[in-house]
Design a protein around this motif. Structure first.
Motif, PDB file in Angstrom:
ATOM      1  N   ALA A  89      74.966 118.053 -16.955  1.00  0.00           N
ATOM      2  CA  ALA A  89      76.070 117.252 -16.437  1.00  0.00           C
ATOM      3  C   ALA A  89      75.623 115.835 -16.111  1.00  0.00           C
ATOM      4  N   SER A  90      74.425 115.707 -15.534  1.00  0.00           N
ATOM      5  CA  SER A  90      73.941 114.378 -15.162  1.00  0.00           C
ATOM      6  C   SER A  90      73.675 113.509 -16.393  1.00  0.00           C
ATOM      7  N   ILE A  91      73.233 114.112 -17.469  1.00  0.00           N
ATOM      8  CA  ILE A  91      73.014 113.353 -18.711  1.00  0.00           C
ATOM      9  C   ILE A  91      74.344 112.794 -19.226  1.00  0.00           C
ATOM     10  N   MET A  92      75.376 113.607 -19.186  1.00  0.00           N
ATOM     11  CA  MET A  92      76.685 113.155 -19.644  1.00  0.00           C
ATOM     12  C   MET A  92      77.260 112.075 -18.723  1.00  0.00           C
ATOM     13  N   LEU A  93      76.998 112.192 -17.420  1.00  0.00           N
ATOM     14  CA  LEU A  93      77.514 111.203 -16.468  1.00  0.00           C
ATOM     15  C   LEU A  93      76.820 109.853 -16.608  1.00  0.00           C
ATOM     16  N   ALA A  94      75.635 109.842 -17.238  1.00  0.00           N
ATOM     17  CA  ALA A  94      74.909 108.589 -17.446  1.00  0.00           C
ATOM     18  C   ALA A  94      75.152 108.004 -18.832  1.00  0.00           C
ATOM     19  N   SER A  95      76.132 108.542 -19.545  1.00  0.00           N
ATOM     20  CA  SER A  95      76.398 108.090 -20.910  1.00  0.00           C
ATOM     21  C   SER A  95      77.431 106.971 -20.936  1.00  0.00           C
ATOM     22  N   THR A  96      77.755 106.500 -22.126  1.00  0.00           N
ATOM     23  CA  THR A  96      78.670 105.362 -22.278  1.00  0.00           C
ATOM     24  C   THR A  96      80.138 105.745 -22.192  1.00  0.00           C
ATOM     25  N   TRP A  97      80.449 107.040 -22.084  1.00  0.00           N
ATOM     26  CA  TRP A  97      81.853 107.407 -21.921  1.00  0.00           C
ATOM     27  C   TRP A  97      82.371 106.850 -20.601  1.00  0.00           C
ATOM     28  N   PRO A  98      83.472 106.140 -20.601  1.00  0.00           N
ATOM     29  CA  PRO A  98      83.993 105.564 -19.353  1.00  0.00           C
ATOM     30  C   PRO A  98      84.490 106.662 -18.415  1.00  0.00           C
TER      31      PRO A  98
ATOM     32  N   THR B 255      82.117 104.190  -4.372  1.00  0.00           N
ATOM     33  CA  THR B 255      82.300 104.170  -5.819  1.00  0.00           C
ATOM     34  C   THR B 255      81.605 105.350  -6.469  1.00  0.00           C
ATOM     35  N   PHE B 256      82.003 105.601  -7.733  1.00  0.00           N
ATOM     36  CA  PHE B 256      81.428 106.740  -8.439  1.00  0.00           C
ATOM     37  C   PHE B 256      79.912 106.705  -8.532  1.00  0.00           C
ATOM     38  N   PRO B 257      79.266 105.555  -8.903  1.00  0.00           N
ATOM     39  CA  PRO B 257      77.800 105.558  -8.982  1.00  0.00           C
ATOM     40  C   PRO B 257      77.138 105.971  -7.679  1.00  0.00           C
ATOM     41  N   ARG B 258      77.687 105.538  -6.544  1.00  0.00           N
ATOM     42  CA  ARG B 258      77.111 105.912  -5.257  1.00  0.00           C
ATOM     43  C   ARG B 258      77.288 107.407  -4.976  1.00  0.00           C
ATOM     44  N   ILE B 259      78.448 107.921  -5.345  1.00  0.00           N
ATOM     45  CA  ILE B 259      78.676 109.368  -5.186  1.00  0.00           C
ATOM     46  C   ILE B 259      77.710 110.151  -6.063  1.00  0.00           C
TER      47      ILE B 259
ATOM     48  N   PRO C 287      68.554 114.776 -12.660  1.00  0.00           N
ATOM     49  CA  PRO C 287      69.825 114.252 -12.154  1.00  0.00           C
ATOM     50  C   PRO C 287      69.657 112.967 -11.348  1.00  0.00           C
ATOM     51  N   LEU C 288      68.594 112.880 -10.541  1.00  0.00           N
ATOM     52  CA  LEU C 288      68.358 111.661  -9.763  1.00  0.00           C
ATOM     53  C   LEU C 288      68.031 110.488 -10.676  1.00  0.00           C
ATOM     54  N   ALA C 289      67.225 110.732 -11.707  1.00  0.00           N
ATOM     55  CA  ALA C 289      66.893 109.675 -12.659  1.00  0.00           C
ATOM     56  C   ALA C 289      68.150 109.182 -13.373  1.00  0.00           C
ATOM     57  N   MET C 290      69.021 110.110 -13.783  1.00  0.00           N
ATOM     58  CA  MET C 290      70.259 109.726 -14.452  1.00  0.00           C
ATOM     59  C   MET C 290      71.187 108.969 -13.511  1.00  0.00           C
ATOM     60  N   ALA C 291      71.249 109.388 -12.254  1.00  0.00           N
ATOM     61  CA  ALA C 291      72.116 108.724 -11.281  1.00  0.00           C
ATOM     62  C   ALA C 291      71.634 107.308 -10.988  1.00  0.00           C
ATOM     63  N   LEU C 292      70.333 107.127 -10.851  1.00  0.00           N
ATOM     64  CA  LEU C 292      69.784 105.791 -10.618  1.00  0.00           C
ATOM     65  C   LEU C 292      69.984 104.901 -11.842  1.00  0.00           C
ATOM     66  N   LEU C 293      69.862 105.505 -13.022  1.00  0.00           N
ATOM     67  CA  LEU C 293      70.099 104.754 -14.260  1.00  0.00           C
ATOM     68  C   LEU C 293      71.545 104.268 -14.318  1.00  0.00           C
ATOM     69  N   ARG C 294      72.455 105.139 -13.940  1.00  0.00           N
ATOM     70  CA  ARG C 294      73.886 104.796 -13.967  1.00  0.00           C
ATOM     71  C   ARG C 294      74.245 103.797 -12.866  1.00  0.00           C
TER      72      ARG C 294
END
Length: 262
Positions: free
Chosen positions: A117-126, A2-6, A56-63
């Motif tokens: 990029a990581s900040i945007m990937l952790a946002s509410t945009w689907p 899944t995307f979060p794992r990637i 980026p790691l913090a944002m990815a773990l958050l997501r």
């Protein structure tokens, strides 16, 4: 997958390629003694540079591990602010880096892209419907490639050193104001094993990226590392230079055993 794992896997790769060790160098105090605007700005820039690879790691773990998402507006504002600050730091560092200017720019700009990029990937945009997310994922592939190159470069330094030195004593040194060998394998990564100094003859400083010194019957052999070609090239007549490259470090038989991992 899944995307979060990637996203987490990509962030781990970026952290492994970009994070510098130690995060806080020896002699650097946690709080500045100078609380002027300039002093605080310098410390903020230093901390931003030191801890940016972890964002980026913090944002990815958050997501990936929580239900929390950054609101769209604040996320966009935060990404823009991070981008502006990152570009200013990267350009400022390049201006005072002389030989290492291109590497400083590559390092700083791609890391800035990774953070934004990581900040945007952790946002509410689907993910499925948002062009912001799709573009952010395309953007983060560049720092992923640079991080992979950084790790592969460490292997190239290791193999190149063994090929040149054989069973002779050797040592490897970074281009710094201090003449000492590297202390860890992490310093061999592409984003660590390069100069950010302004070395040139007028200041009697080195003009190298990374040095390999090998003992030989006729005297020390000196090699300069090329980050672009990931190859050591011999330095002609190193003894004639204003600041002798041969004194950068002391070759030893068990050099690899003296290094820690990070």
């Amino acid at each position: 997958m899944t995307f979060p794992r990637i996203f987490i896997a990509a962030a781990l790769l970026i952290t492994a390629g970009y994070l510098q060790f130690p995060i806080l160098p020896e002699g650097v105090e946690l709080l500045p003694k100078d609380f002027s605007a300039l002093g605080l700005a310098i410390y903020l820039a230093f901390y931003a540079t030191a801890f940016a690879p972890l964002i980026p790691l913090a944002m990815a773990l958050l997501r990936g591990l929580t239900a929390f998402r950054l609101p769209r507006g604040p996320a966009l504002l935060l990404a823009i602010s991070a981008g502006v600050c990152g570009l200013i730091i990267a350009l400022g560092g390049a201006l005072i880096s002389g030989t290492g200017a291109k590497m400083v720019l590559l390092h700083g700009i791609t890391l800035t892209i990774a953070v934004c990029a990581s900040i945007m990937l952790a946002s509410t945009w689907p993910w499925e419907a948002s062009e912001f997310h799709r573009q952010s994922w395309r953007n983060i592939t560049l720092p992923m490639a640079v991080a992979l190159w950084s790790l592969v470069s460490a292997g190239a330094v290791f193999l190149g050193t063994n090929r040149i030195a054989g069973d002779r004593p050797f040592c490897i040194a970074l281009h710094t104001n201090q003449t000492e060998a590297i202390r860890s394998l992490a310093e061999l990564r592409g984003l660590s094993f390069y100069t950010n100094m302004s070395g040139n003859k007028s200041t009697s400083e080195w003009d190298f990226r990374g040095l390999l010194i090998v003992d030989s019957v006729g005297g020390p052999e000196v090699y300069n590392w090329s980050p672009r070609y990931m190859h050591f090239y011999p330095v002609d007549n190193p003894e004639r230079m204003i600041t002798s490259a041969m004194k950068a470090c002391v070759p030893r038989k068990d050099f690899w055993r003296t290094l820690s991992i990070i």
